[in-house]
Design a protein around this motif. Structure first.
Motif, short mmCIF file in Angstrom:
data_model
loop_
_atom_site.label_atom_id
_atom_site.label_comp_id
_atom_site.label_asym_id
_atom_site.label_seq_id
_atom_site.Cartn_x
_atom_site.Cartn_y
_atom_site.Cartn_z
N GLY A 145 -8.28 8.27 7.23
CA GLY A 145 -7.79 9.45 7.94
C GLY A 145 -7.39 10.54 6.96
N GLY A 146 -7.30 10.19 5.68
CA GLY A 146 -7.08 11.20 4.64
C GLY A 146 -5.72 11.20 3.98
N SER A 147 -4.82 10.23 4.32
CA SER A 147 -3.44 10.40 3.84
C SER A 147 -3.23 10.01 2.37
N ASN A 148 -3.82 8.88 1.92
CA ASN A 148 -3.57 8.56 0.49
C ASN A 148 -4.33 9.54 -0.39
N PHE A 149 -5.49 9.98 0.10
CA PHE A 149 -6.27 10.97 -0.65
C PHE A 149 -5.46 12.27 -0.79
N GLY A 200 -11.00 -1.95 7.07
CA GLY A 200 -10.54 -1.61 8.43
C GLY A 200 -9.79 -0.29 8.49
N GLY A 201 -9.12 0.06 7.39
CA GLY A 201 -8.35 1.32 7.36
C GLY A 201 -9.23 2.55 7.28
N LEU A 202 -10.51 2.36 7.04
CA LEU A 202 -11.40 3.53 6.93
C LEU A 202 -12.30 3.68 8.16
N ARG A 203 -11.99 2.90 9.21
CA ARG A 203 -12.84 2.94 10.40
C ARG A 203 -12.28 3.93 11.42
N GLY A 258 -5.27 -0.37 11.66
CA GLY A 258 -6.64 -0.84 11.43
C GLY A 258 -6.56 -2.07 10.55
N ALA A 259 -6.46 -1.83 9.24
CA ALA A 259 -6.41 -2.93 8.28
C ALA A 259 -5.13 -3.76 8.44
N GLY A 260 -4.12 -3.17 9.04
CA GLY A 260 -2.83 -3.86 9.17
C GLY A 260 -1.82 -3.33 8.17
N GLN A 261 -2.29 -2.53 7.22
CA GLN A 261 -1.37 -1.98 6.20
C GLN A 261 -0.36 -1.04 6.85
N TRP A 262 -0.85 -0.19 7.74
CA TRP A 262 0.07 0.76 8.39
C TRP A 262 1.02 0.02 9.34
N SER A 283 0.84 -1.20 0.00
CA SER A 283 0.00 0.00 0.00
C SER A 283 0.88 1.26 0.00
N HIS A 284 0.19 2.41 0.08
CA HIS A 284 0.89 3.70 0.12
C HIS A 284 1.57 3.96 1.46
N LYS A 285 1.26 3.20 2.49
CA LYS A 285 1.70 3.56 3.85
C LYS A 285 3.23 3.66 4.03
N PRO A 286 4.04 2.84 3.33
CA PRO A 286 5.49 3.02 3.52
C PRO A 286 6.02 4.40 3.10
N LEU A 303 2.15 7.84 13.80
CA LEU A 303 0.75 7.78 13.32
C LEU A 303 0.74 7.60 11.81
N GLY A 304 -0.14 6.73 11.31
CA GLY A 304 -0.13 6.39 9.89
C GLY A 304 -0.99 7.25 9.02
N SER A 305 -1.65 8.26 9.60
CA SER A 305 -2.55 9.10 8.80
C SER A 305 -2.80 10.40 9.54
N VAL A 306 -3.73 11.19 9.08
CA VAL A 306 -4.33 12.35 9.77
C VAL A 306 -3.42 13.58 9.92
N PRO A 348 -9.87 -3.52 0.23
CA PRO A 348 -11.24 -3.03 0.44
C PRO A 348 -11.31 -1.50 0.56
N GLU A 349 -10.27 -0.90 1.14
CA GLU A 349 -10.25 0.57 1.24
C GLU A 349 -10.20 1.18 -0.16
N ALA A 350 -9.29 0.61 -0.99
CA ALA A 350 -9.10 1.14 -2.35
C ALA A 350 -10.36 0.96 -3.19
N GLY A 360 -10.01 9.81 -4.59
CA GLY A 360 -9.25 9.00 -3.64
C GLY A 360 -10.15 8.56 -2.50
N CYS A 361 -9.80 7.45 -1.84
CA CYS A 361 -10.58 7.02 -0.68
C CYS A 361 -10.05 7.71 0.57
N THR A 362 -10.92 7.88 1.55
CA THR A 362 -10.50 8.57 2.78
C THR A 362 -10.83 7.79 4.04
C1 LIG Z 1 -4.96 0.37 1.63
C2 LIG Z 1 -5.42 1.47 2.52
N1 LIG Z 1 -6.02 2.52 1.97
C3 LIG Z 1 -6.47 3.54 2.70
C4 LIG Z 1 -6.33 3.55 4.07
C5 LIG Z 1 -6.89 4.68 4.83
O1 LIG Z 1 -5.95 5.57 5.33
P1 LIG Z 1 -5.72 6.96 4.69
O2 LIG Z 1 -7.07 7.64 4.54
O3 LIG Z 1 -4.85 7.65 5.64
O4 LIG Z 1 -5.08 6.75 3.36
C6 LIG Z 1 -5.69 2.50 4.69
C7 LIG Z 1 -5.49 2.53 6.15
O5 LIG Z 1 -5.08 1.63 6.78
C8 LIG Z 1 -5.24 1.43 3.91
O6 LIG Z 1 -4.65 0.38 4.46
#
Ligand SMILES: Cc1ncc(COP(=O)(O)O)c(C=O)c1O
Length: 456
Positions: A266-270, A337-340, A137-141, A111-114, A228-231, A384-386, A262-264
């Protein structure tokens, strides 16, 4: 626009600096307030949590912030990331629109988290920190920070939201492979976790609770900081490599987006994909429509209040002005889970208030349906977030079809779903419940927002 499918940059074309939207905002961000005194916080107030370099980035109004060379070197493991033209999806939809997507699933964590885990680990290491605590949340971060910790020889302790911990056992295995320790949250390792469990032993957890646990442990030891992985502004800043690269690639494609999606959570990839385009527009360039897509079961941008609130459920973090569902709100256990998360990044919230972007919400079955169509046309199985971004892009493409418009749609495909196949299986079995939030709980959480006299 060319008939090409894939747009690749050379390593030498990778951005040398991140882009800071704070430099171009027509109105500055509201102040961040101390959770106890409700007075604006200064850098020293944040020092127990973050290294000074990150705090300075948090408040910086410089337009460009240089990416340190060691971070650039690691980014090169997967960056520049590819941009694709979704010819087959366009055909499947019968749309005159052109759809392009920037794919961040090529990173080691998927994912984008790294993009932010690496610089956060770098600055912490530079400051002499030995241990990082975090939530996931999702485990990606959590995976991304574990990966970053292994590269910089930092100990990493991850509190994973219980419902995701149970839904995705292999995410935990990846974190452990990188050498991190992963606990389900609420846990018995913190005072706050124990207090939550005392009230509800089967609590599914939430990002707000996991953040409180990670913060509680970080402030107890001098050698430990919190990541923190977002926000936060600095997290959004690091993600702008996505949009900066995409701008170059759009030029290679001889195109410019009319819409960026983009999906949101906490807002970081968006922010990563959208802010460079918003900034370009604010400086006199073309202004694409910017669309955030969120889950209908946790709709902070479309249904939340724009108000000062805590970033965590235990009220240990500073207060920021953001779109929020209330810090005590526990989102239902849907599969993105990453959007909760109860709140939205203050900078994304501010951009929404300034009319620089729009937001829409879709349910999880709508998003999985879009993700499956995408997988069957483009080959990549999205996280699922994407899927929320995929759904948003598809809706825009169908609008173009209805209106007979050949607009260009760019969206962020922020991660792959290889660890989320149990959710896909449930979707195929028709077992994915349409989770809707508890109106009463939401009303209660919103009525409990802190009353804050706004600084002048
Ligand atoms: C693949 C993926 N997309 C999106 C998000 C949501 O986070 P953010 O809105 O900060 O991008 C997460 C969070 O864990 C994620 O794992």
């Amino acid at each position: 626009m060319s008939g090409q499918t894939k747009f690749l940059l050379q390593e030498s074309q990778m951005p040398k600096a991140w882009y800071n939207l704070q430099a171009d905002l027509p109105k500055p961000l509201p102040a961040v307030l101390h959770p106890g005194t409700h007075q604006p916080v200064g850098p020293d107030d944040l020092a127990p949590l973050f290294p000074m370099e990150l705090i300075l980035q948090e408040v910086s109004t410089e337009r460009e912030i240089e990416i340190p060379e060691p971070v650039r070197e690691i980014y090169q493991l997967w960056r520049p990331a590819p941009l694709f033209r979704a010819h087959r999806l366009e055909k499947a939809l019968g749309t005159p629109a052109k759809i392009l997507y920037k794919y961040e699933g090529v990173s080691p964590a998927g994912s984008h988290k790294p993009n932010t885990a690496i610089p956060q680990a770098f600055y912490n290491k530079q400051a002499g920190v030995k241990r990082l605590t975090t939530e996931t949340g999702a485990g990606q971060w959590g995976t991304s920070l574990s990966f970053a910790g292994s590269l910089f020889d930092l100990e990493v302790l991850v509190f994973q939201v219980r419902v995701s911990y149970d839904q995705k056992p292999y995410r935990r295995a990846v974190m452990e492979t990188y050498g991190a320790r992963c606990l389900p949250s609420p846990s018995t390792e913190t005072q706050y976790g124990r207090s939550v469990l005392a009230q509800r032993p089967d609590h599914p957890g939430s990002l707000g609770i996991a953040i409180s646990e990670a913060v509680e442990l970080a402030v107890q030891r001098d050698d430990t900081k919190y990541a923190l992985g977002s926000v936060l502004n600095h997290v959004l800043l690091h993600q702008t490599v996505i949009g900066l690269e995409a701008m170059e690639q759009m030029q290679m494609a001889d195109a410019w987006p009319d819409v960026v999606v983009g999906c949101t959570g906490g807002g970081s990839n968006f922010a990563g994909i959208a802010f460079p385009f918003i900034g370009h527009g604010l400086r006199g360039g073309p202004k694409p429509r910017i669309v955030a897509v969120e889950p209908a079961a946790c709709p902070s941008l479309t249904r939340g209040k724009y108000a000062y609130d805590y970033g965590d459920t235990g009220h240990m973090t500073p207060l920021t002005k953001m779109h929020t569902l209330g810090s005590t709100f526990t989102p239902p256990g849907f599969h993105a889970g990453g959007l909760r998360y109860h709140g939205m990044a203050p900078m994304v919230s501010h951009a929404k208030e300034l009319g620089l972007m729009e937001a829409v919400a879709y349910t999880q079955n709508q998003c999985f349906e879009a993700g499956v169509l995408f997988a069957r046309s483009e080959g990549i199985v999205p996280a699922p977030e994407a899927n929320h971004a995929v759904k948003g892009a598809i809706e825009e493409a169908l609008r173009c079809k209805r209106e007979g418009k050949s607009e260009t749609i760019l969206f962020g495909l922020c991660g792959h779903g290889h660890f989320d196949m149990a959710a896909y299986q449930k979707y195929f079995a028709g077992e994915l419940k349409e989770e809707s939030y508890d109106e009463k709980e939401l009303a209660m959480a919103l009525s409990g927002l802190p009353s804050v006299a706004e600084p002048a």
